[in-house]
Write an enzyme that holds these catalytic residues in place. Sequence first.
Site: not given
Lengths: 254, 392
Positions: A45, A56
């Site tokens: 990714e 995140d």
Amino acid sequence: MNSIQRKLQADQKLLSIYFTAGYPKLNDTVQIIQDLEKNGVDMIEIGLPFSDPLADGPTIQESSTTALKNGMTTEILFDQLKDIRKSVSIPLIIMGYFNPMFQYGMETFCKKCEEIGINGLIIPDLPLDVYQEDYESIFKKHGLLNVFLITPQTSDARIRQIDEASDGFIYMVSSASTTGTKEGFGSEQQEYFNRIASLKLKNPQIVGFGISNSDTFKQATSHAKGAIIGSAFIKHVSKNGVTKLDSFVKGIRA
Amino acid sequence: MYNVNEKGYYGEFGGAFIPEMLYPNVEHLRQRYLEIMAEPSFKEEFDQLLKDYVGRPSPLYFAKRLSQKYNTKIYLKREDLNHTGAHKINNTIGQILMAKRLGKKRIIAETGAGQHGVATATVCALMGIVCIVYMGEIDIARQAPNVARMKMLGAEVRPALSGSKTLKDATNEAIRDWINNPVDTHYIIGSAIGPHPYPDMVTRFQSIISEEIKWQLKEKEGKENPDYVVACVGGGSNAAGAFYHYLHEEKVGLIAVEAAGKGIDTGQSAATSILGKVGIIHGCKTLLMQTDDGQITEPYSISAGLDYPGVGPMHAHLCTSGRGEFISITDDEAMQAGLMLTKLEGIIPAIESSHAFAIFENRKFNPDDVVVVSLSGRGDKDLQNYIDYFKL
């Protein structure tokens, strides 16, 4: 068949690595991808950095901030990747937040991905209904798989809906958390893993969030097709630069 | 047509662009909020708290000397007289009652200048609920009195250390907290921003402002509708509340006043309607200040409450549809207008609200126009800014 789908048919458990493009150095992108493949990683990714990565934790936030300071842009990333298929054959996915792609223009973005040989996209803040209404046809036209997330809080009904809309794998977020926040799995995760297994979904699942070593990799993949490591890898390159990737990968597979 | 549609959009703006981790909470809220707000017991409790605790209705005051100066009829909607000093409390009262009915035990909020943080900490103290307020590290340093207030009220103030360490980042941190605590926590967003249903819910709680203006103006002028309603816009909650009952009264001009900061072209501005492009911020599609590459940029205004890179989706729609008139005011113009209002009417406004008063210098009104200005907050919190600016 998309190369992600081919990979998912393989017997082994899949190790997928996330990294933030442009980190630690602007031009590390290609080397990271090549070295990861060389060391037996199954899928990658590539993180398109964003100024405000809502899902995140601190590690990926900081790597994104640094990548942007290093000058990373969508255009530069595409330029770095333009010849990647001459040297790399494993599935490549771009993972990023919706706004930078939206500004680039989704049609152009997807077209560019197809030209480069990107196989799929993960866009955490592009909701299922908007995808289906506005973007699914574009993804299909350019041969891109869209990967959706599920979490322990996602209802069975919603998971079935997501399973129906997916044709690659489902990104199974291991716990209610941002990335890199929690380490290891407890009884709550076991229950969740069992619940998902009992749903017998048509798409295999790859577990992400909270996987940082061979123990957690084994636990995650005992129920699922594979696992994704992000924050732990970012920490590795933050400390070592783009070196010792072999020992990092071996440490996970051990 | 200016209200939110059943899918959560105002024209092309709005929606819920959220990661799947937030979906269960936001969806649960979406399914329940209208039904809960319509419950007689909810309405009763909300109305009673607004009356006895907040001090509503807030006066609609005819500003005689200001009107003479600008040769038009100016009324001030005195949200500055609310408990805690601004309109923010209307929304936090509504949302704390909502959170209780949703069975939530823990409250999180973001704050820039600290007004919304104080309003949230206040209602949490009132209800005895745990409160965590995220505030940019830089804002914590420059808004010490509000930080102290929140602490006195029992809230934990957590510094946002990421990004630019201001409101945008405090909002990111609050969202991350919600992702990590999805079961017991309600997020009280302070402005008419965020994923659907937040912009609509916040707007409805703030709509008490225009609901009161209607009957108050009827008493004073014999008509419910002014010619213009003026309000400052950061995220846009006081403007949303002041405009709400006039959205479909096309004869009522809606004037939204943005912060131009040091000037539109200086790179230090928060005038989103001019500098923004369509994009996604904090879960909604709206006008947004960003780079060509889609990275969100840092706004600037002397007023921390207008210092936001986006604008609520309702306002984005009012702007692009032409229903709203958007005016931007610089720091200097706002500061002068704040001093002017203080000298003429004996009211020290919050610097946010001062922006709304600055429009009279350049935007001409007819002598018989009735212009209602939302005086969204009082200036106590800004005293240091006024002292520094005017060398008092």
